[in-house]
Design a protein around this motif. Sequence first.
Motif, mmCIF file in Angstrom:
data_model
loop_
_atom_site.group_PDB
_atom_site.id
_atom_site.type_symbol
_atom_site.label_atom_id
_atom_site.label_comp_id
_atom_site.label_asym_id
_atom_site.label_seq_id
_atom_site.Cartn_x
_atom_site.Cartn_y
_atom_site.Cartn_z
ATOM 1 N N ALA A 210 -23.174 -17.089 -26.404
ATOM 2 C CA ALA A 210 -22.265 -16.171 -25.678
ATOM 3 C C ALA A 210 -23.028 -15.049 -24.986
ATOM 4 N N TYR A 211 -24.196 -14.716 -25.526
ATOM 5 C CA TYR A 211 -25.012 -13.644 -24.935
ATOM 6 C C TYR A 211 -26.426 -14.154 -24.675
ATOM 7 N N LEU A 212 -26.979 -13.723 -23.554
ATOM 8 C CA LEU A 212 -28.317 -14.105 -23.157
ATOM 9 C C LEU A 212 -29.075 -12.818 -22.830
ATOM 10 N N ASP A 213 -30.154 -12.546 -23.534
ATOM 11 C CA ASP A 213 -30.882 -11.269 -23.366
ATOM 12 C C ASP A 213 -29.955 -10.076 -23.522
ATOM 13 N N ASP A 214 -29.064 -10.169 -24.510
ATOM 14 C CA ASP A 214 -28.126 -9.090 -24.853
ATOM 15 C C ASP A 214 -27.071 -8.827 -23.768
ATOM 16 N N LYS A 215 -26.950 -9.748 -22.822
ATOM 17 C CA LYS A 215 -25.914 -9.633 -21.784
ATOM 18 C C LYS A 215 -24.990 -10.841 -21.881
ATOM 19 N N LEU A 216 -23.723 -10.610 -21.565
ATOM 20 C CA LEU A 216 -22.740 -11.690 -21.620
ATOM 21 C C LEU A 216 -23.204 -12.868 -20.767
ATOM 22 N N ASN A 217 -23.203 -14.047 -21.365
ATOM 23 C CA ASN A 217 -23.588 -15.269 -20.656
ATOM 24 C C ASN A 217 -22.340 -15.804 -19.943
ATOM 25 N N ARG A 218 -22.090 -15.233 -18.765
ATOM 26 C CA ARG A 218 -20.827 -15.493 -18.071
ATOM 27 C C ARG A 218 -20.626 -16.958 -17.693
ATOM 28 N N SER A 219 -21.710 -17.642 -17.276
ATOM 29 C CA SER A 219 -21.562 -19.044 -16.877
ATOM 30 C C SER A 219 -21.202 -19.917 -18.080
ATOM 31 N N ILE B 218 -5.907 7.718 -4.628
ATOM 32 C CA ILE B 218 -5.224 7.202 -5.824
ATOM 33 C C ILE B 218 -6.267 6.524 -6.709
ATOM 34 N N PRO B 219 -6.403 6.965 -7.974
ATOM 35 C CA PRO B 219 -7.380 6.335 -8.880
ATOM 36 C C PRO B 219 -6.981 4.887 -9.192
ATOM 37 N N VAL B 220 -7.954 4.000 -9.141
ATOM 38 C CA VAL B 220 -7.695 2.576 -9.405
ATOM 39 C C VAL B 220 -8.592 2.100 -10.542
ATOM 40 N N TYR B 221 -7.970 1.459 -11.517
ATOM 41 C CA TYR B 221 -8.670 0.880 -12.668
ATOM 42 C C TYR B 221 -8.697 -0.632 -12.457
ATOM 43 N N ILE B 222 -9.899 -1.190 -12.264
ATOM 44 C CA ILE B 222 -10.026 -2.635 -12.038
ATOM 45 C C ILE B 222 -10.218 -3.306 -13.400
ATOM 46 N N ALA B 223 -9.166 -3.910 -13.915
ATOM 47 C CA ALA B 223 -9.176 -4.443 -15.287
ATOM 48 C C ALA B 223 -10.294 -5.463 -15.518
ATOM 49 N N ASP B 224 -10.523 -6.370 -14.558
ATOM 50 C CA ASP B 224 -11.561 -7.400 -14.729
ATOM 51 C C ASP B 224 -12.954 -6.775 -14.840
ATOM 52 N N ASP B 225 -13.221 -5.785 -13.981
ATOM 53 C CA ASP B 225 -14.537 -5.128 -14.013
ATOM 54 C C ASP B 225 -14.746 -4.387 -15.331
ATOM 55 N N GLU B 226 -13.701 -3.684 -15.759
ATOM 56 C CA GLU B 226 -13.802 -2.919 -17.014
ATOM 57 C C GLU B 226 -13.932 -3.869 -18.208
ATOM 58 N N ALA B 227 -13.236 -4.998 -18.148
ATOM 59 C CA ALA B 227 -13.338 -5.994 -19.227
ATOM 60 C C ALA B 227 -14.771 -6.515 -19.337
ATOM 61 N N LYS B 228 -15.403 -6.771 -18.180
ATOM 62 C CA LYS B 228 -16.792 -7.265 -18.179
ATOM 63 C C LYS B 228 -17.734 -6.217 -18.783
ATOM 64 N N LEU B 229 -17.518 -4.953 -18.402
ATOM 65 C CA LEU B 229 -18.341 -3.870 -18.951
ATOM 66 C C LEU B 229 -18.180 -3.776 -20.471
ATOM 67 N N LEU B 230 -16.930 -3.858 -20.919
ATOM 68 C CA LEU B 230 -16.660 -3.777 -22.359
ATOM 69 C C LEU B 230 -17.255 -4.969 -23.105
ATOM 70 N N MET B 231 -17.198 -6.145 -22.484
ATOM 71 C CA MET B 231 -17.754 -7.343 -23.121
ATOM 72 C C MET B 231 -19.275 -7.237 -23.266
ATOM 73 N N ASN B 232 -19.874 -6.443 -22.385
ATOM 74 C CA ASN B 232 -21.328 -6.231 -22.466
ATOM 75 C C ASN B 232 -21.699 -5.077 -23.384
ATOM 76 N N ASN B 233 -20.815 -4.073 -23.494
ATOM 77 C CA ASN B 233 -21.199 -2.822 -24.158
ATOM 78 C C ASN B 233 -20.474 -2.509 -25.466
ATOM 79 N N SER B 234 -19.327 -3.121 -25.698
ATOM 80 C CA SER B 234 -18.581 -2.828 -26.924
ATOM 81 C C SER B 234 -19.122 -3.669 -28.089
ATOM 82 N N ILE B 235 -19.581 -2.992 -29.120
ATOM 83 C CA ILE B 235 -20.120 -3.698 -30.298
ATOM 84 C C ILE B 235 -19.025 -4.549 -30.949
ATOM 85 N N THR B 236 -17.813 -3.991 -31.015
ATOM 86 C CA THR B 236 -16.677 -4.715 -31.617
ATOM 87 C C THR B 236 -16.427 -6.031 -30.892
#
Length: 199
Positions: free
Chosen positions: A57-66, A26-44
């Motif tokens: 908010a970003y450190l070295d072009d990556k989301l500054n999660r802490s 069964i395919p599983v979409y992990i919303a939190d993981d996908e949200a993190k990816l989008l927060m790093n990769n979506s220009i919008t």
Amino acid sequence: MIIVGLTGGIGSGKSTVAKLFERLSIPVYIADDEAKLLMNNSITIKEKLLALFGEAAYLDDKLNRSFIADTIFNNKTYLDRMNAIVHPEVKSHFKNWVKLQDAPYVIKEAAIIFEHNQQDQYDVIISVVANKDNRLKRVIERDQSTPEKVLAIMKNQTNDVDKANLSDYVIVNNDKNTLELQVLKIHKSILKRIENEAI
């Protein structure tokens, strides 16, 4: 395509349950993981989060999660504004993902289905519940967090009794030995439901 929501409070064991469904193909979409990816990769999303939180908010072009976590931890306004940016993008991404799947049903694992009144987006909802001590122990070990922080997150989530009452299925995750049986039983029940609807 039947859309199944898989939810549960922090430390309940949603990820473990998700993996068991994946083993059943069964395919599983992990919303939190996908949200993190989008927060790093979506220009919008990036542009909007920079406007909301500033350059930190970003450190070295990556989301500054802490930094983000510390900012939203006790600030509901920031949390709500961030969710208003990220959630619509995740919803759109999920819809496109569903179109690519070839299975009787798919699962979207999301922690806050009931907290955001999103239950109408699913055909079936499964809640994973566990006792407070187990949940605390799991999260403290997993995240090297403090009991106070974990309890604060728990406090902001819908309690297990309400989750259970609003769900089609409930998985009790206090004993790992029973997990596979519970998942298999629900899997068979959903397949039966799909079969009946097709008649």
